[in-house]
Scaffold this active site. Sequence first.
Site, PDB file in Angstrom:
ATOM      1  N   ASP A 117     -14.949 -36.960 -27.171  1.00  0.00           N
ATOM      2  CA  ASP A 117     -15.159 -37.303 -25.770  1.00  0.00           C
ATOM      3  C   ASP A 117     -14.601 -36.212 -24.847  1.00  0.00           C
ATOM      4  O   ASP A 117     -13.498 -35.705 -25.074  1.00  0.00           O
ATOM      5  CB  ASP A 117     -14.405 -38.625 -25.519  1.00  0.00           C
ATOM      6  CG  ASP A 117     -14.642 -39.178 -24.138  1.00  0.00           C
ATOM      7  OD1 ASP A 117     -15.794 -39.422 -23.787  1.00  0.00           O
ATOM      8  OD2 ASP A 117     -13.646 -39.357 -23.391  1.00  0.00           O
TER       9      ASP A 117
ATOM     10  N   GLU B  35     -19.114 -33.932 -26.673  1.00  0.00           N
ATOM     11  CA  GLU B  35     -19.597 -34.389 -25.380  1.00  0.00           C
ATOM     12  C   GLU B  35     -19.138 -33.359 -24.354  1.00  0.00           C
ATOM     13  O   GLU B  35     -17.988 -33.389 -23.906  1.00  0.00           O
ATOM     14  CB  GLU B  35     -19.045 -35.766 -25.008  1.00  0.00           C
ATOM     15  CG  GLU B  35     -19.784 -36.303 -23.797  1.00  0.00           C
ATOM     16  CD  GLU B  35     -18.923 -37.070 -22.786  1.00  0.00           C
ATOM     17  OE1 GLU B  35     -19.515 -37.739 -21.928  1.00  0.00           O
ATOM     18  OE2 GLU B  35     -17.688 -36.986 -22.837  1.00  0.00           O
TER      19      GLU B  35
HETATM   20  C1  BGC Z   1     -17.409 -41.412 -21.647  1.00  0.00           C
HETATM   21  C2  BGC Z   1     -17.276 -42.387 -20.522  1.00  0.00           C
HETATM   22  C3  BGC Z   1     -15.808 -42.501 -20.166  1.00  0.00           C
HETATM   23  C4  BGC Z   1     -15.192 -41.124 -19.884  1.00  0.00           C
HETATM   24  C5  BGC Z   1     -13.712 -41.166 -19.789  1.00  0.00           C
HETATM   25  C6  BGC Z   1     -16.913 -40.127 -20.996  1.00  0.00           C
HETATM   26  O1  BGC Z   1     -17.275 -38.999 -21.493  1.00  0.00           O
HETATM   27  O2  BGC Z   1     -18.719 -41.283 -22.125  1.00  0.00           O
HETATM   28  O3  BGC Z   1     -17.822 -43.627 -20.848  1.00  0.00           O
HETATM   29  O4  BGC Z   1     -15.680 -43.301 -19.024  1.00  0.00           O
HETATM   30  O5  BGC Z   1     -15.513 -40.234 -20.918  1.00  0.00           O
HETATM   31  O6  BGC Z   1     -13.154 -41.362 -21.053  1.00  0.00           O
END
Ligand code: BGC
Length: 559
Positions: free
Chosen positions: A203, A245
């Site tokens: 993430d 991501e």
């Molecule tokens: C996730 C979100 C989240 C954010 C903070 C993002 O990249 O996909 O759903 O709110 O990270 O963790």
Amino acid sequence: MLNNDPLWYKDAVFYEIPVKAFADSNGDGIGDVQGLIGKLEYLKWLGVDCLWLLPFYPSPMRDDGYDVSDFYNVAEHFGTKEDMRKLLDEAHSLGIRVIVDLVLNHTSDQHAWFQESRRSPESPMHHYYVWSDTDRKYEKARIIFIDTEKSNWTWDPEAKAFYWHRFFSHQPDLNYDNPAVREAMLHVMSFWLDQGLDGFRCDAVPYLLEREGTICENLPETHDYLKEIRRRIDEAYQGRILLAEANQWPTDVRPYFGDGDEFHMAFHFPLMPRLYMGLRSELCDPIIDMFTHTPDIPDNCQWCLFLRNHDELTLEMCSGEERDYMYYTYARDPKMRRNIGIARRLAPLLDNDRRKIELLNSMVFTMPGSPIIYYGDEIGMGDDIRLKDRDGVRTPMQWTMGQNAGFSACDPAQLYLPVVSDSVYGCQSINVKSQREMPHSLLQWMKRMIEVRKRFPAFGRGSISFLRPTNGKVLAYVRRHEDTALLIVHNLAASAQSVELDLKEFAGVRPIELLGEARFASITGSPYVLTLAPYGYYWLNLTPDRSGPESYGIEQTAL
Ligand code: BGC
């Protein structure tokens, strides 16, 4: 059994699952791991190769689990570590892999590390987070959650200092300048890999470190740490993957692949809105243009292509003009907008038009990369724009037309979120059971597309070259791998179109349409004419046929 090709992810079809939303086994109104285990047969039937589970760790759930309070456990309402191990065993025995979210950038403010860190500057954990006595540092860093946050700094009365956070103020950023933090997160990864997980969707990776005078994204120091993660994984585990991501422009994502020694995969964020733009403008330029901006990636790497996910349809990688166009065409009602994006599901975005849904899916299934399906989009689930934050696209999966859409046996008032109940998208109209029984449902179509895609490694591994016909409403490209060549043609227009394609190099080949296996007219030295229905598409095999005279086809019917 799992296929043991180390590059398995290049051919895989992924499926994104919030455990909370998928299936509730114990009737408490919240989906759980046992519920998911009960649905593995469905995912196998659909042809899914790898699940991506959203965070399932203990959490105050103020950001749907992305606010982790304990990396080493499973939240009580989702189940236990034993349940997770059972899920992995059962999924693996069906040939399905499982990757999970790893939230590297931050924790919940309820995490024991933060509680200890804020206690005092002398605390051994103080430097686990980024503290400052001024909120005027790193001013070039943008605010991501513009709907809720005014600053990336929040004052903590207990520590009597500001802490840094790129997302919600209840999610303090970890301090990756601290070797102890780097080691602690590596330990978390090993722990879960030891349980048998097949990898991580990492993430928010662009934001791990901060440096004054920069936008605090994509820093070289961040890449150094990510490479260290990869090294550690490669040393001790086989066949596991890291998916990044990084919501960035492709040239900024490119370094996340390194020389094939950082991430195995990364989402292609900027392509996604351009697919919607191309469709609405009936022009292939925005889509082709994005590929001209997409650099080559190392052979052992792969893009991950998607149409929707659990967040808003992000428009961060769009110009102001493109953003206006997207809001105007897809989210005229301000209730549909969240942060810089649109919180709607695929089917409502596309007016529930089956032709458009097939068309966009056909693109992500045939462009270079591995496709990922957001749970429920395979049946055309709707959303509920009245719900707060991004909850409107996180409602319970619709399995049947029964109580709570077959998601849970609880009293409807106990559900974590209400089931979508309008007359178009409610479970009476949209559910897995009916669509499994209907041979021509969207679900059956998705299953068929997945099946066909899997027969041709060219989709996951081949090169792409765009044909540039004069009719700019028709998007045509050839995917090539070894001696296979596949021609993919999409009509982005709401009207029937005819197109002339220059296929001279395939002269003598009789294309075979992959979905119905019909033979098309032979390619000659002259332009090849195709006609397409509104939003129509073809997947044509141009590989020279070595199987002898054809036994059926349009020329025989003409005889
Ligand atoms: C996730 C979100 C989240 C954010 C903070 C993002 O990249 O996909 O759903 O709110 O990270 O963790």
